[in-house]
Design an enzyme around this catalytic site. Structure first.
Site, PDB file in Angstrom:
ATOM      1  NE  ARG A  46       0.372   1.358   3.371  1.00 34.95           N
ATOM      2  CZ  ARG A  46       1.343   2.212   3.623  1.00 34.95           C
ATOM      3  NH1 ARG A  46       2.599   1.798   3.699  1.00 34.95           N
ATOM      4  NH2 ARG A  46       1.073   3.493   3.770  1.00 34.95           N
ATOM      5  N   GLY A  47       0.264   2.379  -0.207  1.00 33.68           N
ATOM      6  CA  GLY A  47       1.046   3.596  -0.401  1.00 33.68           C
ATOM      7  C   GLY A  47       1.081   3.922  -1.882  1.00 33.68           C
ATOM      8  CB  ALA A  48       0.268   6.998  -3.738  1.00 36.70           C
ATOM      9  NE  ARG A  76      -6.257   0.969  -1.539  1.00 38.51           N
ATOM     10  CZ  ARG A  76      -5.488   1.460  -0.562  1.00 38.51           C
ATOM     11  NH1 ARG A  76      -4.191   1.180  -0.522  1.00 38.51           N
ATOM     12  NH2 ARG A  76      -6.020   2.264   0.354  1.00 38.51           N
ATOM     13  CG  ASP A 122      -2.955   8.144  -0.983  1.00 43.69           C
ATOM     14  OD1 ASP A 122      -2.889   8.737   0.118  1.00 43.69           O
ATOM     15  OD2 ASP A 122      -2.624   6.953  -1.140  1.00 43.69           O
ATOM     16  CG  ASN A 146      -2.148  11.704   3.032  1.00 38.30           C
ATOM     17  OD1 ASN A 146      -1.580  10.895   2.313  1.00 38.30           O
ATOM     18  ND2 ASN A 146      -1.843  11.877   4.311  1.00 38.30           N
ATOM     19  CE  LYS A 147      -5.053   5.817   4.566  1.00 39.53           C
ATOM     20  NZ  LYS A 147      -5.884   4.959   3.724  1.00 39.53           N
TER      21      LYS A 147
HETATM   22  C1  LIG Z   1       3.610   8.053  -0.038  1.00 46.60           C
HETATM   23  S1  LIG Z   1       1.950   7.747  -0.313  1.00 46.60           S
HETATM   24  C2  LIG Z   1       1.458   7.182   1.244  1.00 46.60           C
HETATM   25  C3  LIG Z   1      -0.003   7.366   1.452  1.00 46.60           C
HETATM   26  O1  LIG Z   1      -0.711   6.148   1.151  1.00 46.60           O
HETATM   27  C4  LIG Z   1      -1.438   5.791   2.300  1.00 46.60           C
HETATM   28  O2  LIG Z   1      -2.665   5.217   2.006  1.00 46.60           O
HETATM   29  P1  LIG Z   1      -2.834   3.586   2.057  1.00 46.60           P
HETATM   30  O3  LIG Z   1      -2.039   3.106   3.229  1.00 46.60           O
HETATM   31  O4  LIG Z   1      -4.324   3.401   2.206  1.00 46.60           O
HETATM   32  O5  LIG Z   1      -2.318   3.099   0.736  1.00 46.60           O
HETATM   33  C5  LIG Z   1      -1.611   7.085   3.051  1.00 46.60           C
HETATM   34  O6  LIG Z   1      -2.616   7.892   2.496  1.00 46.60           O
HETATM   35  C6  LIG Z   1      -0.257   7.679   2.879  1.00 46.60           C
HETATM   36  O7  LIG Z   1      -0.135   9.027   3.140  1.00 46.60           O
END
Ligand SMILES: CSC[C@H]1O[C@H](OP(=O)(O)O)[C@H](O)[C@@H]1O
EC number: 5.3.1.23
Length: 364
Positions: free
Chosen positions: A53-55, A90, A244, A254-255
């Site tokens: 996960r993470g963009a 996603r 994101d 973002n989150k």
């Molecule tokens: C560097 S992008 C990280 C970003 O992604 C996370 O979301 P997820 O864990 O649901 O993929 C979160 O928004 C982070 O800031």
């Protein structure tokens, strides 16, 4: 980055030259598991169910998914099929679409026979580019930390608050929001990080805390609702988060919970920075609140929590009554007016169309 005394990326080509190995982040911090993903369906599950996960990491994983697809069928139709299959995993992180578009544009002009090998090479390039982009973000963010440190009294530390995990686990390496923190630590600048636990999936408590522990970065885990209080009491020198999807106007998706941190920062004159590589900018979107699709995840992520039980086994327990439904929007949008600056690989931009165009003139 460091896991004990070893250096890891989050994703890498398996020695078979076809499948990819990933750190399965669902089990951190309690178990460090590496999974080998061999099929496009496996890539789709890994993204959808947040093994990765993470963009930026989502984008790189999808790029390898296209390469895996080319092994069986490298036709134009097959490229479109894998584009659709992975794009629907996603909806919010723009890096997913960016990587799929990048791979399709790269492969389409090629003879079909050359596509599989070329796709793996391009996916590997995208992964390596991510590392360099993040290191550059780190250098640009480090300058900000140094400015704050210079105003501190001897012995005082720079207190940074971050939300969710925009660390090396959200990318191939270095992270975005954490890159300046790691570089500051390497330079011996005294920093301390307040880590938002980041309900409901606890990426802060489970991932960011794990990363910082492994790097020896002083940090304190806090509940999501504590950040405003700390800012009111002068305990936070800057906020730095990831994103994101950032719009051409500088709005930041973002989150969930990031918007509330930005409001508290504004109210307390705490600088609020967003760290992002340029593939996270969606130049086609201006109004983030109106235009960015916000992922709605299962309410079970809210009503259940995962952790390690007393017997050492990982367990999932219900925290709310049977029959209580939960809403679970996974992201929110922080308007540009609340953002001090966008830390990109090219420098720090004002969160505005002019600020972004100044760094990315080719986008005018
Ligand atoms: C560097 S992008 C990280 C970003 O992604 C996370 O979301 P997820 O864990 O649901 O993929 C979160 O928004 C982070 O800031």
């Amino acid at each position: 980055m460091k896991v004990g005394d070893r250096h890891y990326h989050t994703i890498w080509l398996n020695e078979d030259g076809r499948s990819v190995d990933i750190i399965d982040q669902r089990w951190l911090p309690h178990e460090f598991r590496i999974e080998t993903v061999r099929t496009v369906d496996g890539i789709a599950v890994a993204i959808r169910d947040m093994w990765v996960r993470g963009a930026p990491l989502i984008g790189v994983t999808a790029a390898y998914g296209v390469a895996i697809a080319m092994l069986d069928d490298a036709s134009d139709a097959a490229i479109d099929t894998v584009w659709e299959k992975l794009h629907e995993t996603r909806p919010t992180a723009i890096n997913l679409r960016w990587a799929l578009d990048e791979m399709r544009a790269f492969l389409r002009p090629m003879p079909i026979a050359d596509r599989a090998e070329a796709a793996y090479l391009r996916a590997a390039e995208i992964a390596e580019e991510d590392v360099q982009l993040n290191r550059n973000i780190g250098m640009n963010g480090l300058a900000i930390i140094k400015e704050i440190a210079a105003r501190k009294k001897p012995g005082e530390v720079v207190n940074i608050l971050t939300h969710c995990n925009a660390g090396w686990l959200a990318t191939v390496d270095y992270g975005t929001a954490t890159a300046p923190i790691y570089l500051a630590t390497e330079e011996g600048i005294a920093v301390h990080v307040y880590v938002d636990e980041t309900r409901p999936r606890n990426q802060g408590a489970q991932l960011t805390a794990w990363e910082l522990n492994n790097h020896g970065v002083p940090h304190t885990l806090i509940v999501d609702n504590a950040g405003g209080h700390l800012m009111q009491h002068g305990m936070v020198d800057m906020v730095i988060v990831g994103t994101d999807r950032t719009t051409a106007n500088g709005d930041v998706c973002n989150k969930i919970g990031t918007y509330l941190k930005a409001l508290a920062a504004k109210d307390n004159n705490v600088p609020f920075y967003v760290a992002l590589p340029s593939p996270t900018i969606d130049w086609t979107v201006k109004d983030g609140v109106k235009e960015i699709p916000i992922e709605e995840r299962s309410g079970d992520e809210v009503t259940f929590v995962q952790g390690r039980a007393a017997d050492g086994k990982i367990a999932v327990v219900r925290i709310s009554p049977e029959g209580t439904n939960a809403a679970n929007p996974a992201f929110d949008v922080t308007p540009a007016r609340l953002i001090t600056g966008l830390i990109t690989e090219r420098g720090v931009a004002k969160a505005s169309p002019e600020g972004l165009k100044a760094l990315f003139p080719e986008r005018t």
